[in-house]
Design an enzyme around this catalytic site. Structure first.
Site, PDB file in Angstrom:
ATOM      1  N   GLU A 257       2.532   2.136   5.685  1.00  0.00           N
ATOM      2  CA  GLU A 257       1.920   3.440   5.950  1.00  0.00           C
ATOM      3  C   GLU A 257       2.814   4.594   5.486  1.00  0.00           C
ATOM      4  O   GLU A 257       2.319   5.591   4.960  1.00  0.00           O
ATOM      5  CB  GLU A 257       1.603   3.571   7.444  1.00  0.00           C
ATOM      6  N   HIS A 260       2.435   5.216   1.820  1.00  0.00           N
ATOM      7  CA  HIS A 260       1.320   6.095   1.445  1.00  0.00           C
ATOM      8  C   HIS A 260       1.743   7.564   1.454  1.00  0.00           C
ATOM      9  O   HIS A 260       1.185   8.381   0.706  1.00  0.00           O
ATOM     10  CB  HIS A 260       0.156   5.904   2.414  1.00  0.00           C
ATOM     11  N   HIS A 266      -3.127   1.845  -2.420  1.00  0.00           N
ATOM     12  CA  HIS A 266      -3.173   0.399  -2.200  1.00  0.00           C
ATOM     13  C   HIS A 266      -2.982  -0.344  -3.520  1.00  0.00           C
ATOM     14  O   HIS A 266      -3.597  -0.009  -4.532  1.00  0.00           O
ATOM     15  CB  HIS A 266      -4.506   0.006  -1.562  1.00  0.00           C
ATOM     16  N   CYS A 267      -2.106  -1.337  -3.480  1.00  0.00           N
ATOM     17  CA  CYS A 267      -1.743  -2.078  -4.686  1.00  0.00           C
ATOM     18  C   CYS A 267      -2.807  -3.120  -5.025  1.00  0.00           C
ATOM     19  O   CYS A 267      -3.291  -3.843  -4.154  1.00  0.00           O
ATOM     20  CB  CYS A 267      -0.393  -2.756  -4.489  1.00  0.00           C
ATOM     21  N   CYS A 272       1.941  -7.666  -2.635  1.00  0.00           N
ATOM     22  CA  CYS A 272       2.773  -6.484  -2.410  1.00  0.00           C
ATOM     23  C   CYS A 272       2.552  -5.952  -0.999  1.00  0.00           C
ATOM     24  O   CYS A 272       1.450  -6.074  -0.439  1.00  0.00           O
ATOM     25  CB  CYS A 272       2.376  -5.408  -3.437  1.00  0.00           C
ATOM     26  N   CYS A 291       5.880  -4.975  -5.007  1.00  0.00           N
ATOM     27  CA  CYS A 291       5.785  -5.596  -6.316  1.00  0.00           C
ATOM     28  C   CYS A 291       6.539  -4.695  -7.312  1.00  0.00           C
ATOM     29  O   CYS A 291       6.941  -3.578  -6.957  1.00  0.00           O
ATOM     30  CB  CYS A 291       4.320  -5.758  -6.720  1.00  0.00           C
TER      31      CYS A 291
END
Length: 356
Positions: A257, A260, A266-267, A272, A291
């Site tokens: 979080e 962000h 979001h990957c 990841c 990642c």
């Protein structure tokens, strides 16, 4: 189960970019650092450091929430991404409600989280604000009609955090062991954030393995709605024992979080910590770290040396005994059994980064 396997060319573009200035920036990494980052091109192969994303069902995040993938170039040119600077350089953690008595294991747990956040976002300062009671936030609360556990309203907590946010804060995150809900029509939420304001609030209540059990100690026997404003219902509220699994899940959610807050979306490239998750089982499948694509994003935002960050993370995981009290009495050992796979992974990364 579906494996999302990207081509080497796609991953190269996502990591390095086709823009000459970003290629030049990438080439400033050392040979060993580039070797590590480019391990992602071999995802799915035996012995690879990085693995492809697996989608287990339609209830997983990617099929349920179609999103545009964010490569490094998209992140870098995003006008709304936030970068720490000399005036905004501290991550603040605000605990809300009971985390146990001073000197208890749950009290230590907050210190472990702070220390982990400090090494994960290596180079930034992470500080704990003085704990506050639920009453001090003046938030609304209710008893969930399904679980019969008490819940507090996230949007009231965000308002409180906004008022309490220090001037040098890069972001402020509220942590609680009490279940959350964002509005009356929702059953629950793990957390809620205002990324533009650099604020978020997250509950670890459901990370207790016994949360969904009828014997859960935090379950209220009275099924009547408590009177708003009567915060005595939170007196001596149950806090679960800090297991290794709960600590792992908490570290993972907290760093996801806060990630962000830097503008990292979001990957969708490789397995990841920044992958989205719709449920606990999916969250548990995520690794503890970034990642290569997301690692480059956070490294550019903060400016740390990759090897130094990995070494600090490994040291945190290997320090099983916490500091001693002023009376030289050992406190609770840090429960890091579930971090074993991450420790092995970090050592492999450091072998690459420190090779001659």
């Amino acid at each position: 189960m579906k494996v999302i396997q990207h081509s080497v060319e796609t991953l190269q573009t996502a990591l390095i970019s086709n823009r000459q200035d970003l290629v030049t920036l990438y080439n400033k990494y050392t040979k060993n650092e580039r070797h590590l980052l480019e391990e992602g091109f071999h995802s799915g192969q035996p012995g690879s450091l990085f693995q492809p994303i697996t989608v287990h069902s339609d209830s997983d995040w990617i099929p349920a929430h179609p999103e545009e993938p964010q490569d490094f170039e998209s992140f870098y040119r995003d006008l709304y991404r936030k970068t720490p600077d000399a005036s905004l350089h501290t991550i603040y953690i605000q605990t809300i409600g009971s985390f146990g008595e001073v000197g208890s294991q749950t009290d230590q747990y907050v210190e472990w989280l702070r220390d982990y956040c400090q090494v994960f976002f290596y180079g930034l300062s992470v500080k704990l604000l003085p704990a506050v009671t639920v009453a001090e936030t003046r938030c609304s609360f209710r008893i969930n009609s399904n679980s019969h556990n008490i819940q507090i309203r996230t949007r009231d907590l965000l308002r409180f955090l906004e008022e309490r946010k220090p001037k040098d804060a890069f972001c402020i995150v509220g942590l609680t062991m009490i279940d959350l809900y964002p509005k009356d029509s929702w059953n629950f939420v793990f957390g809620e954030a205002s990324l533009s304001m650099g604020m978020g609030v997250f509950s670890f209540a459901r990370y207790d393995d016994n949360f969904y059990s009828r014997s859960y100690a935090g379950r209220l026997q009275k099924q009547l709605q408590p009177k708003q404003g009567d915060y005595s219902v939170f007196d001596d509220y149950y806090t679960p024992p800090i297991s290794s699994t709960l600590l792992l899940r908490s570290c993972k959610t907290m760093t996801h979080e806060i990630g962000h807050m830097f503008g990292i979306q979001h990957c969708q490239w490789l397995n990841c910590v920044m992958q989205g998750s719709n449920h606990l089982e999916e969250s548990d499948r995520r690794p503890l770290d970034f990642c290569p694509v997301c690692l480059r994003k956070i490294q550019v935002a903060i400016g740390f040396k990759i090897a130094e960050r990995y070494q600090a993370l490994l040291q945190w995981m290997e320090e099983n005994q916490s500091q001693t009290s002023c009376q030289s009495v050992p406190l609770f050992p840090k429960p890091t059994e579930t971090f074993h796979t991450s420790k092995l992974w970090l050592r492999r990364c450091l072998d690459i980064l420190q090779s001659t």
